[in-house]
Design a protein around this motif. Structure first.
Motif, mmCIF file in Angstrom:
data_model
loop_
_atom_site.group_PDB
_atom_site.id
_atom_site.type_symbol
_atom_site.label_atom_id
_atom_site.label_comp_id
_atom_site.label_asym_id
_atom_site.label_seq_id
_atom_site.Cartn_x
_atom_site.Cartn_y
_atom_site.Cartn_z
ATOM 1 N N HIS A 168 2.204 32.163 7.752
ATOM 2 C CA HIS A 168 2.807 33.450 7.395
ATOM 3 C C HIS A 168 2.960 33.519 5.875
ATOM 4 O O HIS A 168 4.043 33.210 5.347
ATOM 5 N N PRO A 169 1.928 33.924 5.156
ATOM 6 C CA PRO A 169 1.970 33.897 3.680
ATOM 7 C C PRO A 169 3.077 34.737 3.054
ATOM 8 O O PRO A 169 3.487 34.484 1.927
ATOM 9 N N GLU A 170 3.596 35.697 3.799
ATOM 10 C CA GLU A 170 4.673 36.530 3.268
ATOM 11 C C GLU A 170 6.032 35.837 3.334
ATOM 12 O O GLU A 170 6.999 36.289 2.736
ATOM 13 N N ARG A 171 6.095 34.704 4.040
ATOM 14 C CA ARG A 171 7.360 33.972 4.192
ATOM 15 C C ARG A 171 7.322 32.676 3.375
ATOM 16 O O ARG A 171 6.298 32.027 3.278
ATOM 17 N N GLU A 172 8.465 32.336 2.829
ATOM 18 C CA GLU A 172 8.565 31.092 2.061
ATOM 19 C C GLU A 172 8.537 29.897 3.007
ATOM 20 O O GLU A 172 9.171 29.910 4.059
ATOM 21 N N GLY A 173 7.788 28.887 2.628
ATOM 22 C CA GLY A 173 7.763 27.656 3.408
ATOM 23 C C GLY A 173 9.040 26.881 3.169
ATOM 24 O O GLY A 173 9.345 26.527 2.037
ATOM 25 N N PRO A 180 0.838 -1.198 0.000
ATOM 26 C CA PRO A 180 0.000 0.000 0.000
ATOM 27 C C PRO A 180 0.873 1.247 0.000
ATOM 28 O O PRO A 180 1.922 1.274 0.624
ATOM 29 N N PHE A 181 0.448 2.227 -0.754
ATOM 30 C CA PHE A 181 1.180 3.482 -0.776
ATOM 31 C C PHE A 181 0.422 4.484 0.062
ATOM 32 O O PHE A 181 -0.645 4.950 -0.302
ATOM 33 N N GLU A 182 0.990 4.761 1.216
ATOM 34 C CA GLU A 182 0.376 5.721 2.109
ATOM 35 C C GLU A 182 1.081 7.054 1.922
ATOM 36 O O GLU A 182 2.260 7.111 1.642
ATOM 37 N N GLY A 183 0.354 8.102 2.071
ATOM 38 C CA GLY A 183 0.944 9.422 1.983
ATOM 39 C C GLY A 183 0.849 10.053 0.614
ATOM 40 O O GLY A 183 1.593 10.989 0.318
ATOM 41 N N ILE A 184 -0.053 9.565 -0.238
ATOM 42 C CA ILE A 184 -0.169 10.130 -1.582
ATOM 43 C C ILE A 184 -0.578 11.597 -1.520
ATOM 44 O O ILE A 184 -0.073 12.416 -2.275
ATOM 45 N N GLU A 185 -1.453 11.952 -0.600
ATOM 46 C CA GLU A 185 -1.862 13.352 -0.473
ATOM 47 C C GLU A 185 -0.696 14.215 -0.013
ATOM 48 O O GLU A 185 -0.498 15.325 -0.492
ATOM 49 N N GLU A 186 0.092 13.689 0.908
ATOM 50 C CA GLU A 186 1.273 14.405 1.382
ATOM 51 C C GLU A 186 2.244 14.605 0.224
ATOM 52 O O GLU A 186 2.803 15.693 0.043
ATOM 53 N N ALA A 187 2.431 13.589 -0.580
ATOM 54 C CA ALA A 187 3.331 13.693 -1.725
ATOM 55 C C ALA A 187 2.828 14.735 -2.717
ATOM 56 O O ALA A 187 3.610 15.529 -3.246
ATOM 57 N N LYS A 188 1.513 14.748 -2.967
ATOM 58 C CA LYS A 188 0.948 15.742 -3.879
ATOM 59 C C LYS A 188 1.196 17.156 -3.370
ATOM 60 O O LYS A 188 1.556 18.050 -4.132
ATOM 61 N N THR A 189 0.992 17.367 -2.087
ATOM 62 C CA THR A 189 1.218 18.685 -1.495
ATOM 63 C C THR A 189 2.671 19.093 -1.643
ATOM 64 O O THR A 189 2.982 20.235 -1.983
ATOM 65 N N LEU A 190 3.574 18.162 -1.395
ATOM 66 C CA LEU A 190 5.002 18.463 -1.498
ATOM 67 C C LEU A 190 5.417 18.753 -2.933
ATOM 68 O O LEU A 190 6.199 19.661 -3.185
ATOM 69 N N VAL A 191 4.892 17.993 -3.875
ATOM 70 C CA VAL A 191 5.201 18.244 -5.281
ATOM 71 C C VAL A 191 4.684 19.621 -5.672
ATOM 72 O O VAL A 191 5.382 20.409 -6.308
ATOM 73 N N HIS A 192 3.461 19.919 -5.267
ATOM 74 C CA HIS A 192 2.880 21.231 -5.551
ATOM 75 C C HIS A 192 3.757 22.337 -4.981
ATOM 76 O O HIS A 192 4.039 23.328 -5.645
ATOM 77 N N SER A 193 4.225 22.167 -3.757
ATOM 78 C CA SER A 193 5.048 23.194 -3.126
ATOM 79 C C SER A 193 6.381 23.351 -3.853
ATOM 80 O O SER A 193 6.876 24.457 -4.019
ATOM 81 N N ALA A 194 6.946 22.242 -4.288
ATOM 82 C CA ALA A 194 8.230 22.306 -4.983
ATOM 83 C C ALA A 194 8.090 23.028 -6.318
ATOM 84 O O ALA A 194 8.977 23.773 -6.723
ATOM 85 N N LEU A 195 6.976 22.826 -6.988
ATOM 86 C CA LEU A 195 6.776 23.450 -8.283
ATOM 87 C C LEU A 195 6.342 24.906 -8.173
ATOM 88 O O LEU A 195 6.613 25.705 -9.052
ATOM 89 N N ASN A 196 5.653 25.249 -7.115
ATOM 90 C CA ASN A 196 5.070 26.581 -7.008
ATOM 91 C C ASN A 196 5.640 27.450 -5.904
ATOM 92 O O ASN A 196 5.145 28.538 -5.677
ATOM 93 N N ARG A 197 6.654 26.990 -5.210
ATOM 94 C CA ARG A 197 7.244 27.763 -4.118
ATOM 95 C C ARG A 197 6.170 28.297 -3.187
ATOM 96 O O ARG A 197 5.933 29.493 -3.090
ATOM 97 N N VAL A 198 5.542 27.419 -2.499
ATOM 98 C CA VAL A 198 4.430 27.754 -1.620
ATOM 99 C C VAL A 198 4.924 28.490 -0.388
ATOM 100 O O VAL A 198 5.987 28.209 0.145
ATOM 101 N N SER A 199 4.111 29.393 0.062
ATOM 102 C CA SER A 199 4.413 30.150 1.269
ATOM 103 C C SER A 199 4.018 29.360 2.497
ATOM 104 O O SER A 199 3.272 28.385 2.423
ATOM 105 N N CYS A 200 4.484 29.833 3.620
ATOM 106 C CA CYS A 200 4.117 29.255 4.910
ATOM 107 C C CYS A 200 2.611 29.353 5.068
ATOM 108 O O CYS A 200 1.994 30.355 4.710
ATOM 109 N N SER A 201 2.009 28.303 5.612
ATOM 110 C CA SER A 201 0.554 28.307 5.769
ATOM 111 C C SER A 201 0.069 29.332 6.799
ATOM 112 O O SER A 201 -1.046 29.802 6.722
#
Length: 108
Positions: free
Chosen positions: A28-33, A5-26
């Motif tokens: 402190h939006p003005e700071r990079e996560g 079983p592959f657990e953590g698919i949602e976590e992986a999606k969030t991380l991929v999204h953050s890597a591609l889009n340089r997501v801010s801190c949840s």
């Protein structure tokens, strides 16, 4: 067969999204996560890592991203292996049917 079983698919999606889009801190939006709060499954900045999430399990985004990428690759490899095994089993079934037909024709 062994099903992994592959657990953590949602976590992986969030991380991929953050890597591609340089997501801010949840928080402190003005700071990079820069970090991943494993406890709360969210991207946080250095301030949060020292304050609101200081007692949580925290990891650098790059480290988690690399780990999840490796997990995804293993998952893909497992799926490909299962597909090959299923194809081999299907081919055996077809060969068995041909042999059975040949034997039925020869002895009937």
């Amino acid at each position: 067969h062994r099903i992994t079983p592959f657990e953590g698919i949602e976590e992986a999606k969030t991380l991929v999204h953050s890597a591609l889009n340089r997501v801010s801190c949840s928080k402190h939006p003005e700071r990079e996560g820069e970090f991943w709060c494993v406890t709360q499954s969210k991207i946080i900045c250095q301030i949060c890592s020292l304050t609101s999430c200081k007692d949580h399990h925290i990891a650098e985004i790059e480290t988690i991203f690399a780990d999840k990428k490796e997990e995804l690759q293993h998952f893909i490899d497992d799926v490909r292996n299962y597909q090959q095994q299923a194809s081999a089993i299907e081919n055996l079934g077809e060969e068995e049917a041909k042999i059975s037909t040949t034997l039925d024709t020869a002895y009937n």
